[in-house]
Design a protein around this motif. Structure first.
Motif, PDB file in Angstrom:
ATOM      1  N   ALA A 156       5.615  14.327 -31.041  1.00 56.29           N
ATOM      2  CA  ALA A 156       5.336  15.406 -30.088  1.00 56.29           C
ATOM      3  C   ALA A 156       4.273  14.983 -29.081  1.00 56.29           C
ATOM      4  O   ALA A 156       4.388  15.278 -27.887  1.00 56.29           O
ATOM      5  CB  ALA A 156       4.882  16.662 -30.842  1.00 56.29           C
ATOM      6  N   GLU A 157       3.241  14.273 -29.547  1.00 60.30           N
ATOM      7  CA  GLU A 157       2.186  13.830 -28.642  1.00 60.30           C
ATOM      8  C   GLU A 157       2.705  12.805 -27.644  1.00 60.30           C
ATOM      9  O   GLU A 157       2.353  12.815 -26.463  1.00 60.30           O
ATOM     10  CB  GLU A 157       1.018  13.239 -29.442  1.00 60.30           C
ATOM     11  N   LYS A 158       3.559  11.900 -28.146  1.00 59.49           N
ATOM     12  CA  LYS A 158       4.143  10.901 -27.244  1.00 59.49           C
ATOM     13  C   LYS A 158       4.998  11.569 -26.180  1.00 59.49           C
ATOM     14  O   LYS A 158       4.991  11.179 -25.019  1.00 59.49           O
ATOM     15  CB  LYS A 158       4.979   9.899 -28.049  1.00 59.49           C
ATOM     16  N   GLU A 159       5.750  12.589 -26.594  1.00 57.24           N
ATOM     17  CA  GLU A 159       6.593  13.309 -25.643  1.00 57.24           C
ATOM     18  C   GLU A 159       5.750  13.999 -24.570  1.00 57.24           C
ATOM     19  O   GLU A 159       6.093  13.991 -23.387  1.00 57.24           O
ATOM     20  CB  GLU A 159       7.448  14.350 -26.383  1.00 57.24           C
ATOM     21  N   LYS A 160       4.644  14.606 -24.983  1.00 61.39           N
ATOM     22  CA  LYS A 160       3.757  15.277 -24.022  1.00 61.39           C
ATOM     23  C   LYS A 160       3.214  14.282 -23.000  1.00 61.39           C
ATOM     24  O   LYS A 160       3.168  14.560 -21.808  1.00 61.39           O
ATOM     25  CB  LYS A 160       2.597  15.961 -24.752  1.00 61.39           C
ATOM     26  N   LEU A 161       2.794  13.136 -23.498  1.00 60.69           N
ATOM     27  CA  LEU A 161       2.226  12.109 -22.631  1.00 60.69           C
ATOM     28  C   LEU A 161       3.260  11.612 -21.627  1.00 60.69           C
ATOM     29  O   LEU A 161       2.993  11.504 -20.423  1.00 60.69           O
ATOM     30  CB  LEU A 161       1.718  10.945 -23.488  1.00 60.69           C
ATOM     31  N   LEU A 162       4.453  11.341 -22.127  1.00 59.41           N
ATOM     32  CA  LEU A 162       5.511  10.825 -21.266  1.00 59.41           C
ATOM     33  C   LEU A 162       5.967  11.884 -20.259  1.00 59.41           C
ATOM     34  O   LEU A 162       6.153  11.595 -19.076  1.00 59.41           O
ATOM     35  CB  LEU A 162       6.690  10.367 -22.117  1.00 59.41           C
ATOM     36  N   ASN A 163       6.140  13.121 -20.710  1.00 58.74           N
ATOM     37  CA  ASN A 163       6.575  14.200 -19.811  1.00 58.74           C
ATOM     38  C   ASN A 163       5.557  14.428 -18.698  1.00 58.74           C
ATOM     39  O   ASN A 163       5.921  14.667 -17.536  1.00 58.74           O
ATOM     40  CB  ASN A 163       6.793  15.496 -20.589  1.00 58.74           C
ATOM     41  N   PHE A 164       4.267  14.382 -19.049  1.00 58.57           N
ATOM     42  CA  PHE A 164       3.217  14.564 -18.041  1.00 58.57           C
ATOM     43  C   PHE A 164       3.302  13.445 -17.000  1.00 58.57           C
ATOM     44  O   PHE A 164       3.208  13.698 -15.788  1.00 58.57           O
ATOM     45  CB  PHE A 164       1.846  14.570 -18.716  1.00 58.57           C
ATOM     46  N   ASN A 177       0.795  -1.217   0.000  1.00 54.07           N
ATOM     47  CA  ASN A 177       0.000   0.000   0.000  1.00 54.07           C
ATOM     48  C   ASN A 177       0.832   1.274   0.000  1.00 54.07           C
ATOM     49  O   ASN A 177       0.278   2.361   0.043  1.00 54.07           O
ATOM     50  CB  ASN A 177      -0.881   0.032   1.255  1.00 54.07           C
ATOM     51  N   ASN A 178       2.124   1.173  -0.011  1.00 57.69           N
ATOM     52  CA  ASN A 178       2.916   2.331   0.328  1.00 57.69           C
ATOM     53  C   ASN A 178       3.388   3.194  -0.835  1.00 57.69           C
ATOM     54  O   ASN A 178       4.338   3.954  -0.679  1.00 57.69           O
ATOM     55  CB  ASN A 178       4.140   1.891   1.144  1.00 57.69           C
ATOM     56  N   PHE A 179       2.805   3.096  -1.991  1.00 57.07           N
ATOM     57  CA  PHE A 179       3.236   3.981  -3.057  1.00 57.07           C
ATOM     58  C   PHE A 179       2.213   4.006  -4.198  1.00 57.07           C
ATOM     59  O   PHE A 179       1.272   3.221  -4.238  1.00 57.07           O
ATOM     60  CB  PHE A 179       4.601   3.566  -3.596  1.00 57.07           C
ATOM     61  N   ALA A 180       2.406   4.939  -5.098  1.00 62.35           N
ATOM     62  CA  ALA A 180       1.586   5.022  -6.303  1.00 62.35           C
ATOM     63  C   ALA A 180       2.475   4.768  -7.504  1.00 62.35           C
ATOM     64  O   ALA A 180       3.588   5.282  -7.585  1.00 62.35           O
ATOM     65  CB  ALA A 180       0.950   6.405  -6.414  1.00 62.35           C
ATOM     66  N   SER A 181       2.005   3.960  -8.436  1.00 68.43           N
ATOM     67  CA  SER A 181       2.756   3.721  -9.661  1.00 68.43           C
ATOM     68  C   SER A 181       1.990   4.328 -10.832  1.00 68.43           C
ATOM     69  O   SER A 181       0.765   4.292 -10.873  1.00 68.43           O
ATOM     70  CB  SER A 181       2.954   2.218  -9.890  1.00 68.43           C
ATOM     71  N   ILE A 182       2.750   4.899 -11.756  1.00 65.19           N
ATOM     72  CA  ILE A 182       2.149   5.609 -12.892  1.00 65.19           C
ATOM     73  C   ILE A 182       2.671   4.991 -14.176  1.00 65.19           C
ATOM     74  O   ILE A 182       3.884   4.839 -14.367  1.00 65.19           O
ATOM     75  CB  ILE A 182       2.470   7.109 -12.830  1.00 65.19           C
ATOM     76  N   THR A 183       1.741   4.636 -15.051  1.00 65.22           N
ATOM     77  CA  THR A 183       2.098   3.998 -16.310  1.00 65.22           C
ATOM     78  C   THR A 183       1.573   4.832 -17.470  1.00 65.22           C
ATOM     79  O   THR A 183       0.400   5.225 -17.477  1.00 65.22           O
ATOM     80  CB  THR A 183       1.497   2.582 -16.394  1.00 65.22           C
ATOM     81  N   ALA A 184       2.438   5.096 -18.437  1.00 65.03           N
ATOM     82  CA  ALA A 184       2.039   5.833 -19.635  1.00 65.03           C
ATOM     83  C   ALA A 184       1.791   4.845 -20.767  1.00 65.03           C
ATOM     84  O   ALA A 184       2.567   3.910 -20.975  1.00 65.03           O
ATOM     85  CB  ALA A 184       3.129   6.824 -20.031  1.00 65.03           C
ATOM     86  N   TYR A 185       0.688   5.054 -21.495  1.00 60.48           N
ATOM     87  CA  TYR A 185       0.338   4.208 -22.636  1.00 60.48           C
ATOM     88  C   TYR A 185       0.394   5.048 -23.908  1.00 60.48           C
ATOM     89  O   TYR A 185      -0.074   6.177 -23.948  1.00 60.48           O
ATOM     90  CB  TYR A 185      -1.080   3.646 -22.469  1.00 60.48           C
ATOM     91  N   GLU A 186       0.954   4.469 -24.953  1.00 61.92           N
ATOM     92  CA  GLU A 186       1.049   5.177 -26.231  1.00 61.92           C
ATOM     93  C   GLU A 186       0.313   4.418 -27.318  1.00 61.92           C
ATOM     94  O   GLU A 186       0.080   3.213 -27.199  1.00 61.92           O
ATOM     95  CB  GLU A 186       2.518   5.344 -26.645  1.00 61.92           C
ATOM     96  N   ASP A 187      -0.014   5.137 -28.391  1.00 62.22           N
ATOM     97  CA  ASP A 187      -0.535   4.505 -29.599  1.00 62.22           C
ATOM     98  C   ASP A 187       0.491   4.678 -30.711  1.00 62.22           C
ATOM     99  O   ASP A 187       1.163   5.713 -30.814  1.00 62.22           O
ATOM    100  CB  ASP A 187      -1.856   5.160 -30.019  1.00 62.22           C
ATOM    101  N   ASP A 188       0.599   3.656 -31.557  1.00 61.63           N
ATOM    102  CA  ASP A 188       1.622   3.663 -32.606  1.00 61.63           C
ATOM    103  C   ASP A 188       1.456   4.838 -33.563  1.00 61.63           C
ATOM    104  O   ASP A 188       2.436   5.354 -34.091  1.00 61.63           O
ATOM    105  CB  ASP A 188       1.588   2.348 -33.390  1.00 61.63           C
ATOM    106  N   ASP A 189       0.180   5.238 -33.787  1.00 64.25           N
ATOM    107  CA  ASP A 189      -0.034   6.299 -34.772  1.00 64.25           C
ATOM    108  C   ASP A 189       0.045   7.697 -34.154  1.00 64.25           C
ATOM    109  O   ASP A 189      -0.211   8.693 -34.814  1.00 64.25           O
ATOM    110  CB  ASP A 189      -1.373   6.119 -35.491  1.00 64.25           C
ATOM    111  N   ASP A 190       0.393   7.790 -32.854  1.00 61.85           N
ATOM    112  CA  ASP A 190       0.610   9.103 -32.254  1.00 61.85           C
ATOM    113  C   ASP A 190       1.888   9.709 -32.803  1.00 61.85           C
ATOM    114  O   ASP A 190       2.894   9.014 -33.015  1.00 61.85           O
ATOM    115  CB  ASP A 190       0.752   8.989 -30.725  1.00 61.85           C
ATOM    116  N   GLY A 191       1.868  11.020 -33.011  1.00 57.69           N
ATOM    117  CA  GLY A 191       3.075  11.707 -33.445  1.00 57.69           C
ATOM    118  C   GLY A 191       4.098  11.774 -32.318  1.00 57.69           C
ATOM    119  O   GLY A 191       3.777  11.573 -31.147  1.00 57.69           O
TER     120      GLY A 191
END
Length: 784
Positions: free
Chosen positions: A640-648, A624-638
């Motif tokens: 720049a969009e992938k970078e925004k998602l990952l940076n966020f 219970n002691n932490f939060a994990s964050i996972t980013a999901y991408e789509d192959d057809d994302d540009g």
């Protein structure tokens, strides 16, 4: 002990509710004096129309007997009016030459019925319906006279007219507008209502402006400006009320239409407050009971020094209290640019429904004939619930087949809007105290104790809870078998008694098992961490700093999880992990559910060197002691969009990493078009939709996945701010091992939104999050 002096001017519903809340928060702190101009104790003014309709005896509308005031050491002066306030020495004077000093002065002077300034308005037989005396006077006159005219076709006028009809009088309603209740209803609902009341025996004269009232000593006729006239034995003025702010005006307190107050109900004079119908908040004067009670609760917390977000306004709603007539309206019914209106006409069953949406959020509704869903609708309007096109269509269904069952209501659903009483509160009261009548429920929970509109729902819930079909788990549960106290009670005791260690908690609170158990040990550890910033944990882990964070396994070896923000890595990190695993003969390498690499089977003597060689932050892997964050991408994302998602994702994870949570929280971040089934199990789902981020609270109930939209935010900084504040509020208010969805349902989605959208409260939460992060940094420096 010296007690602070509170003086309440006005013995009405709003003022006395505020006093109730003050006593609940600080039962011994204040000396309380109440002045009431009427000779009665506190009573429910809303039910006066029900008295003349024969539905409620006068004795049943009293809220508190004299004994209640005595029991709470309240000095009550009835039939006595405060006429002067000396704001310099903080003293009030009354019309009976009584002088009382105060530390805090609450003005709850209510409002006065408006009397049309026309000739003859002072004649015998011209009355209002505002007090018990007015009600008694109407009852007496109805025994002798038979022709009644009600001037005013609003809510009170129609309820009074129906009461006069019940008393055997011939009733005519005079109204200036072209339709009755035009402020609350649209034209269609108004016409339906008028037709029904005409069928019951009430006559209507619309678009009529009264010129004067004719008669010798008492009323005989009402004359209109168009030259027509009607006979009358009594005339009831029901053309509205005016805030009673005369006392405030005469003593230098700022007024407009009413006494001007801020969000904490403060006037411009220190230590003087105003609530109820005499108060004007952000340009609005409220005449319905729910916001007046909310004002009282806010003021009580403020006076008692308790944290409060302040009063932020309320949604107007109306329910007509006439038997056999079902009418309800709430919110804004005016059509605006970008608004959408859905309507239903059911001539056979005499049902009319209208819903107004703005950007797919319901903002207003009017119901006639079928108001069974009015409580849920009001909740949706307050919450600004989003609707799909299919969900909108279901609102128009008037058949019994699709009516929402009381069993489908969530425990946090509001049953009594006036008093903010939930389904769970009523079920708990019925079960624990063996309640068997609506009156008992009202006395215990206040549900149906104000306007009475929720009484049918309360009765249905009472019957259901006492039936053999009832199987919902609503009773408060002890933290574990080691104690009889609930988690909330344990937390309260820790705070009130200043307990600072697990051993101290168990000793002081009479734990049955001196060493506790796995359940309570973990829970107490979490609560002590959250309550005391200087608390030193004792856990089954090795924690040196973020570069050396390991979890002990059952076989005595250790496991570590290198931090990979957003579940992303690169070749350099992978080579380093592989080299370390080979060098120190790590027995097991596995992928975790949240896209991290876990190294298991590490010998204790190798742990320090492995951490040094990796030179990577390590995630805590302690349930219970932490939060994990996972980013999901789509192959057809540009790119720049992938970078925004990952940076966020990375920014969010850096803000909350290493902080303990009540339950292990899993967060997914994905583009809008991403297949959501791939992160269906996430507690928080963040969807990138064009320029904004949609934030959902999610969870599973049985086989169904539940998603509740928390908000849509932009730009990125605003979304991150909301998420971090949400994270901290969950940490501070959830019970140990309580999932986010269950927590949100328990305390209410609307409450969470109110907290997060309040800029001051959000800043406070973010500061406390930063303080907790700083605490971890200090721990690192101590152990390094």
């Amino acid at each position: 002990m010296h007690k602070e002096k509170i003086v309440l001017v006005g013995n009405g519903m709003a003022g006395v509710r505020c006093i109730e809340e003050i006593i609940k928060n600080e039962p011994e702190r204040f000396s309380i004096t109440i002045f009431g101009s009427e000779k009665h104790v506190n009573y429910n003014r809303i039910l006066l129309s029900s008295v003349i309709q024969g539905e409620t005896p006068i004795k049943d509308i009293f809220i508190h007997p004299f004994e209640w005031y005595q029991h709470n050491n309240i000095q009550l002066f009835t039939g006595e009016t405060v006429v002067h306030i000396d704001t310099n020495i903080q003293m009030v004077s009354t019309d009976k030459a009584r002088k009382v000093t105060y530390d805090k002065l609450i003005l709850a002077t209510g409002s006065n019925p408006f009397i049309l300034p026309i000739p003859g308005s002072n004649k015998e037989g011209v009355m209002t319906l505002r007090t018990i005396e007015d009600c008694q006077k109407i009852l007496i006159h109805s025994n002798k006279y038979k022709k009644a005219v009600v001037i005013g076709g609003g809510l009170l006028g129609l309820e009074a007219a129906r009461g006069l009809l019940h008393l055997g009088m011939e009733v005519k309603v005079v109204h200036l507008s072209h339709s009755i209740m035009e402020r609350q209803l649209d034209t269609t609902a108004s016409k339906y209502l008028q037709k029904e009341l005409e069928n019951q025996g009430i006559s209507f004269l619309l678009k009529k402006e009264t010129k004067h009232i004719v008669g010798e000593d008492r009323v005989e006729k009402v004359v209109f400006k168009d030259g027509t006239e009607i006979e009358a034995d009594i005339v009831i003025m029901a053309v509205g009320v005016r805030p009673n702010c005369k006392l405030a005006k005469e003593n230098g307190i700022l007024t407009n239409r009413a006494i001007i107050v801020n969000d904490l109900m403060e006037t411009n004079i220190p230590n003087i407050y105003a609530i109820g119908e005499c108060a004007e908040h952000r340009g609005t004067v409220y005449g319905i009971i729910k916001p007046l009670y909310e004002q009282g609760e806010v003021l009580a917390k403020h006076i008692c020094g308790k944290p409060t977000k302040g009063f932020r306004g309320s949604v107007f709603s109306t329910k007509l209290k006439i038997s056999s007539v079902d009418v309800f309206s709430a919110g804004d019914l005016n059509e605006k640019p970008f608004s959408q209106t859905l309507t239903l006409f059911d001539e056979l069953d005499q049902v009319y429904k209208k819903f107004v949406f703005l950007h797919n959020r319901i903002v207003g509704a009017v119901l006639y004939g079928d108001i069974s869903d009015h409580t849920r609708l009001l909740d949706m309007i307050v919450k600004k619930t989003d609707f799909t096109e299919t969900e909108k269509a279901l609102l128009l269904d008037s058949s019994n087949e699709n009516k929402s069952s009381i069993t489908e209501m969530s425990h946090s659903s509001i049953v009594c809007n006036c008093n903010n009483v939930t389904k769970e509160t009523i079920m708990q009261a019925v079960t624990l105290k063996s309640l068997s009548s609506v009156e008992e429920v009202k006395q215990c929970t206040r549900a149906s104790g104000s306007c009475g509109g929720c009484q049918p729902l309360v009765e249905e819930l009472l019957t259901y809870t006492n039936s053999d079909d009832f199987s919902e788990d609503i009773l408060p549960q002890a933290m574990c078998s080691c104690t009889t106290l609930t988690e909330d009670e344990v937390v309260e005791e820790i705070q009130n008694r200043g307990l600072k260690s697990i051993a101290e908690v168990m000793a002081v609170l009479d734990w049955k098992k001196k060493e506790g158990c796995q359940t309570c040990f973990a829970a107490l550890n979490y609560y002590l961490v959250m309550i005391h910033l200087d608390y030193e944990q004792s856990e089954s882990t090795i924690y040196v700093n973020e570069m050396m964070n390991a979890t002990v396994q059952e076989d005595g070896t250790y496991s570590i999880v290198p931090q990979m923000y957003g579940g992303m890595t690169n070749g350099k990190q992978l080579r380093r992990i592989a080299d370390v695993a080979e060098k120190y003969q790590v027995s097991t390498i596995m992928m975790t559910a949240d896209q991290r690499i876990q190294l298991r089977g590490i010998r204790k003597e190798s742990l320090i060197n492995i951490c040094k060689d990796l030179n990577m932050k390590l995630m805590p892997f302690q349930g219970n002691n932490f939060a994990s964050i996972t980013a999901y991408e789509d192959d057809d994302d540009g790119h720049a969009e992938k970078e925004k998602l990952l940076n966020f994702s990375i920014q969010l994870e850096k803000n909350v990493e290493f902080l303990m949570t009540p339950y292990r929280m899993e967060i997914g971040v994905a583009p809008y078009k991403h297949n959501r089934s791939s992160f269906a199990s996430k507690d928080i789902k963040i969807i990138k939709q064009d320029a904004s981020w949609e934030i959902y609270i999610s969870g599973n109930e049985g086989k169904n996945t539940i998603e509740e939209l928390l908000t849509a935010a932009q730009p990125d900084d605003e979304a991150l701010s909301i998420l971090c504040a949400f994270f901290q509020y969950y940490r501070e208010t959830a019970r140990y091992a309580e999932r986010t969805l269950k927590w949100a349902e328990r305390i209410g989605f609307i409450h969470i939104r109110e907290v997060l959208f309040d800029q001051e409260l959000r800043r406070t939460l973010l500061q406390r999050l930063a303080d907790d992060k700083l605490k971890i940094k200090k721990m690192e420096s101590l152990h390094a």
